[in-house]
Write a protein that holds these residues in place. Structure first.
Motif, mmCIF file in Angstrom:
data_model
loop_
_atom_site.group_PDB
_atom_site.id
_atom_site.type_symbol
_atom_site.label_atom_id
_atom_site.label_comp_id
_atom_site.label_asym_id
_atom_site.label_seq_id
_atom_site.Cartn_x
_atom_site.Cartn_y
_atom_site.Cartn_z
ATOM 1 N N CYS A 196 -2.572 -7.096 -3.840
ATOM 2 C CA CYS A 196 -1.791 -5.887 -3.640
ATOM 3 C C CYS A 196 -0.328 -6.201 -3.401
ATOM 4 O O CYS A 196 0.050 -7.345 -3.213
ATOM 5 C CB CYS A 196 -2.336 -5.104 -2.452
ATOM 6 N N CYS A 197 0.409 -5.128 -3.400
ATOM 7 C CA CYS A 197 1.730 -5.118 -2.805
ATOM 8 C C CYS A 197 2.686 -6.122 -3.461
ATOM 9 O O CYS A 197 3.547 -6.686 -2.786
ATOM 10 C CB CYS A 197 1.619 -5.423 -1.302
ATOM 11 N N ARG A 221 -6.762 -8.242 1.158
ATOM 12 C CA ARG A 221 -5.851 -9.123 0.431
ATOM 13 C C ARG A 221 -6.382 -10.550 0.600
ATOM 14 O O ARG A 221 -6.127 -11.189 1.590
ATOM 15 C CB ARG A 221 -4.450 -8.972 0.990
ATOM 16 N N SER A 245 -5.217 0.465 -0.587
ATOM 17 C CA SER A 245 -4.194 -0.117 -1.449
ATOM 18 C C SER A 245 -4.088 -1.623 -1.281
ATOM 19 O O SER A 245 -3.489 -2.310 -2.104
ATOM 20 C CB SER A 245 -2.833 0.531 -1.168
ATOM 21 N N SER A 246 -4.674 -2.156 -0.231
ATOM 22 C CA SER A 246 -4.592 -3.588 0.024
ATOM 23 C C SER A 246 -5.588 -4.404 -0.786
ATOM 24 O O SER A 246 -5.719 -5.598 -0.590
ATOM 25 C CB SER A 246 -4.838 -3.860 1.513
ATOM 26 N N SER A 263 2.109 -9.060 -4.498
ATOM 27 C CA SER A 263 1.956 -10.419 -4.001
ATOM 28 C C SER A 263 1.374 -11.377 -5.018
ATOM 29 O O SER A 263 0.874 -12.426 -4.658
ATOM 30 C CB SER A 263 1.112 -10.424 -2.730
#
Length: 127
Positions: free
Chosen positions: A53-54, A102, A30-31, A56
């Motif tokens: 990801c996330c 990332r 997921s990163s 960001s």
């Protein structure tokens, strides 16, 4: 290994829209960071957009900011590039790029930051 399959390219009129998809399979944490690059005939490959990801952030080349939108669906391991208000100069082969990490902000626009690439898909803007 990660495999990338692009779809959605083709012919569009100036001012029109297209949506590119990039489906990733294999080891896709997921990163990951996904990016889009393009290469027009006789020109060097250039950065178009990237998404990390996330939550960001998303990043765009000045030439497409406000017209293109990058997004991702983590559940489907698929990234998208919505291209609106297309211009003749958007004509190019578009490449999806992927990295399991990332990528730091300063490296997002470099193709060398990405480990995996799609086969490329043609986008032609013509009247």
């Amino acid at each position: 290994q990660v495999q990338l399959v692009e779809s959605g390219g083709g012919l569009a009129l100036p001012g029109g829209s297209l949506r590119l998809s990039c489906a990733a399979s294999g080891r896709t944490p997921s990163s990951y960071t996904m990016g889009w690059f393009r290469q027009a005939p006789g020109k060097e490959r250039e950065f178009v957009a990237a998404i990390r990801c996330c939550g960001s952030g998303t990043y765009y080349a000045d030439s497409v900011r406000g017209r293109f939108m990058i997004s991702r669906d983590n559940a489907k391991n698929t990234g998208y590039l919505q291209m609106n208000s297309l211009l003749l100069e958007d004509t190019a082969v578009y490449y999806c790029a992927f990295d399991r990490t990332r990528i730091i902000h300063s490296a997002l626009r470099s193709g060398e930051s990405y480990d995996y690439w799609g086969q490329g898909i043609q986008v032609t803007v013509s009247s």
